[in-house]
Enzyme design. Structure first.
Site, PDB file in Angstrom:
ATOM      1  N   HIS A 140     -26.503 -33.741  52.906  1.00 46.79           N
ATOM      2  CA  HIS A 140     -25.855 -32.543  53.459  1.00 46.79           C
ATOM      3  C   HIS A 140     -25.017 -31.806  52.423  1.00 46.79           C
ATOM      4  O   HIS A 140     -24.539 -30.706  52.689  1.00 46.79           O
ATOM      5  CB  HIS A 140     -24.972 -32.917  54.653  1.00 46.79           C
ATOM      6  N   HIS A 155     -22.015 -27.383  50.366  1.00 46.87           N
ATOM      7  CA  HIS A 155     -21.970 -28.188  51.588  1.00 46.87           C
ATOM      8  C   HIS A 155     -22.792 -27.472  52.654  1.00 46.87           C
ATOM      9  O   HIS A 155     -22.397 -26.415  53.144  1.00 46.87           O
ATOM     10  CB  HIS A 155     -20.518 -28.340  52.042  1.00 46.87           C
TER      11      HIS A 155
END
Length: 162
Positions: free
Chosen positions: A68, A83
């Site tokens: 992620h 992110h």
């Protein structure tokens, strides 16, 4: 002879967008860790594409095992964190595919990760993608160029050296 009288020109470093989408200010991210700049200044992209690219030349520092997020450091020493989405760590890598590993050298525009945006949304998570300069304090200024639609690679952060 009088070089000390010349004003030193501040150097600027340009960081590109990691993904196609809408560039928005970090303050609009619905997570105080990002919106309040706790991890550094930067920008966020509301992604319109599933491919996440290197925003600059550099070396991959970390690829989270859940895929992620990814970090890289440019040759100038800029520490960048990308992110993908909010709370997407809870997806445990489901819907993410990685193309790089820690230690890899990348060029701006190299494919880093892919994300299934529909899967992220179906799981109830926001797909907004903050990109932070984690060593913001090392620079005179870190300015996000928000409020515009961007392609991957378009200028989105200008860093002014001290």
């Amino acid at each position: 002879m009088f070089d000390f009288l010349k004003k030193k020109k501040q150097l600027e470093l340009i960081i590109g967008s990691p993904v196609k989408g809408k560039a928005v200010p970090l303050s609009s991210v619905n997570d105080p860790t990002f919106s309040e700049g706790m991890l550094g200044q930067g920008i966020a992209i509301c992604p319109e594409d599933s491919k996440i690219y290197a925003p600059a030349d550099g070396t991959i520092g970390m690829v989270f095992n859940t895929l992620h997020a990814v970090s890289l450091t440019t040759k100038e020493g800029v520490e960048i964190l990308i992110h993908i989405g909010l709370d997407t760590v809870k997806m445990n890598g489901e819907g993410f595919k990685g193309y790089v590993k820690a230690g890899d050298t990348v060029k701006k525009g190299d494919l880093l990760l892919e994300v299934d945006l529909d899967k992220v949304k179906a799981a109830g998570y926001d797909t907004i993608t903050p990109m932070l300069i984690c060593n913001t304090d090392d620079y005179a200024a870190v300015n996000g160029l928000d409020g515009k639609d961007v392609q991957a690679g378009d200028d989105v952060i200008i860093i002014t050296e001290k």
